[in-house]
Design a protein around this motif. Sequence first.
Motif, mmCIF file in Angstrom:
data_model
loop_
_atom_site.group_PDB
_atom_site.id
_atom_site.type_symbol
_atom_site.label_atom_id
_atom_site.label_comp_id
_atom_site.label_asym_id
_atom_site.label_seq_id
_atom_site.Cartn_x
_atom_site.Cartn_y
_atom_site.Cartn_z
ATOM 1 N N ALA A 161 2.210 -52.202 57.365
ATOM 2 C CA ALA A 161 2.440 -53.406 56.568
ATOM 3 C C ALA A 161 2.724 -54.603 57.472
ATOM 4 C CB ALA A 161 3.609 -53.174 55.612
ATOM 5 N N GLY A 164 -0.483 -55.647 59.056
ATOM 6 C CA GLY A 164 -1.306 -56.312 58.053
ATOM 7 C C GLY A 164 -0.814 -57.724 57.773
ATOM 8 N N GLN A 180 6.028 -64.010 53.040
ATOM 9 C CA GLN A 180 5.963 -63.319 51.741
ATOM 10 C C GLN A 180 5.801 -61.823 51.918
ATOM 11 O OE1 GLN A 180 3.598 -64.663 48.336
ATOM 12 N NE2 GLN A 180 3.309 -66.607 49.394
ATOM 13 N N LEU B 149 9.154 -58.700 39.748
ATOM 14 C CA LEU B 149 8.046 -58.698 40.714
ATOM 15 C C LEU B 149 7.386 -60.074 40.873
ATOM 16 C CD1 LEU B 149 6.245 -55.377 39.745
ATOM 17 C CD2 LEU B 149 7.801 -55.770 41.656
ATOM 18 N N GLN B 153 2.785 -62.003 45.820
ATOM 19 C CA GLN B 153 3.397 -61.377 46.992
ATOM 20 C C GLN B 153 3.074 -59.895 47.052
ATOM 21 O OE1 GLN B 153 7.353 -62.787 48.031
ATOM 22 N NE2 GLN B 153 8.075 -60.681 48.112
ATOM 23 N N VAL B 154 3.143 -59.250 45.886
ATOM 24 C CA VAL B 154 2.803 -57.832 45.810
ATOM 25 C C VAL B 154 1.345 -57.618 46.192
ATOM 26 C CG1 VAL B 154 2.459 -55.898 44.226
ATOM 27 C CG2 VAL B 154 4.553 -57.255 44.096
ATOM 28 N N TYR B 156 -0.624 -59.441 48.116
ATOM 29 C CA TYR B 156 -0.837 -59.599 49.557
ATOM 30 C C TYR B 156 -0.225 -58.433 50.333
ATOM 31 C CZ TYR B 156 -2.849 -64.262 49.200
ATOM 32 O OH TYR B 156 -3.690 -65.306 48.931
ATOM 33 N N PHE B 157 0.884 -57.933 49.838
ATOM 34 C CA PHE B 157 1.513 -56.790 50.505
ATOM 35 C C PHE B 157 0.597 -55.572 50.465
ATOM 36 C CE2 PHE B 157 4.346 -53.053 50.433
ATOM 37 C CZ PHE B 157 4.964 -53.228 51.654
ATOM 38 N N VAL B 159 -2.671 -55.548 50.205
ATOM 39 C CA VAL B 159 -3.796 -55.799 51.117
ATOM 40 C C VAL B 159 -3.360 -55.625 52.567
ATOM 41 C CG1 VAL B 159 -5.430 -57.520 51.940
ATOM 42 C CG2 VAL B 159 -4.945 -57.332 49.496
ATOM 43 N N ALA B 160 -2.175 -56.143 52.867
ATOM 44 C CA ALA B 160 -1.663 -56.027 54.231
ATOM 45 C C ALA B 160 -1.492 -54.569 54.629
ATOM 46 C CB ALA B 160 -0.340 -56.778 54.359
ATOM 47 N N ALA B 161 -0.898 -53.785 53.764
ATOM 48 C CA ALA B 161 -0.670 -52.377 54.071
ATOM 49 C C ALA B 161 -1.989 -51.648 54.273
ATOM 50 C CB ALA B 161 0.134 -51.716 52.954
#
Lengths: 194, 194
Positions: A161, A164, A180, B149, B153-154, B156-157, B159-161
């Motif tokens: 994470a 990412g 964020q 929630l 932000q969720v 993008y998180f 996608v990042a993970a």
Amino acid sequence: MSDAEQTRQNILSVAADEIHQHGYKATSLSVILNRCEISKGALYHHFTSKMELGYAVFEEVYTPMFLGVWQSPLSVEDPIEGLCDFLTTMTEEMSCSEVVCGCPLNNLCEEMANVDEGFRLRILSMQEQLNQLIVEALEKVSENLRAELAFSQVGYFIVAALNGATSLSKSSRNKALFQQVIAELCLYIRALKK
Amino acid sequence: MSDAEQTRQNILSVAADEIHQHGYKATSLSVILNRCEISKGALYHHFTSKMELGYAVFEEVYTPMFLGVWQSPLSVEDPIEGLCDFLTTMTEEMSCSEVVCGCPLNNLCEEMANVDEGFRLRILSMQEQLNQLIVEALEKVSENLRAELAFSQVGYFIVAALNGATSLSKSSRNKALFQQVIAELCLYIRALKK
DNA sequence: ATAATAACCAACCGCTCGGTATGTTGCAAG
DNA sequence: CTTGCAACATACCGAGCGGTTGGTTATTAT
């Protein structure tokens, strides 16, 4: 420190900076030579090839830096809070350009892991060490954590994470998105507690 | 399709594959020419520069592919489960070499976002579209989700993970690590529900 | 004092790259 | 029938790259 050793350290430091900023392949030896104000002969006296220089940067600059940075927040009494504090403090203190530049380890992983075995194995080892640090920290306070957790998996998830997050901020050229994702990551980490 | 258009599509398809496998910069025009069995004149008849070819690959190959892949799992009745099924199915079905090759969007982001503004803006747009898809899916079932929630932000998180997961598997050359991170990601996603 | 070696320099090499200039072919309109 | 342009092909260019070669200076050991 001898003059020769001084020269070597200077090369390593400049190369580390260039590789961090532009990646390994895009780092030109001539730029390093100019910044160090030395000749090509000098560089090739200390390092047999560009690859060996890259490995040396990894082992002598990135690795100790990385272990140092991660050890402290995980060594405190409550590593969960230590980690979250570390992440949020990092996002606050890092300049926008630093965020956009990304993590040296992740950058090299993306660029070189599929290309060069020497880099790949060094990166892998570093990631495993980093994961081990997290796992040990979690085990230390496992009685305060949810029962069903797979620590190693959690550790790699956190690292993933985080990596990412830096990747996303490269396209936005902005700390906001990074912050964020880190915020959401901290929510996840704190939810590890019972 | 005319012969000329056929040639163009062939170039795009081969270039997309090469860029996916080796990145934009490491993709040599001569390799594309050999694989397509055409001359350099032919390529430069259809594209004004390597950069324009790269943009065309992004817009005409990667973008439609990406939107297609993500739309279906998010359009089902329960996008939370749709997403988790999608992720686990993907990890199961992807070959090891595909996993190691990484996501074209994330690869280009890591390689080009800091180097070329044209690529950066295209990548940014694509990421925003992708995030929007996730946000809309979450909003659709928001009454079943936890109250506090922040959907964007969720998104993008997640996608990042996911991007971080592919990054990690590049150093291990192994699906196992990828699968672990995805498994943890699914735990996180399912925990979004009340 | 001198020999040997470390430390460094300047010039050059071969290679690959993206890009260009010029030439050729084939179809299609007038 | 020819004129013209799209659709290619061929050959070449300059730049930058990592790396090598041959020589020079500084340091150290004997």
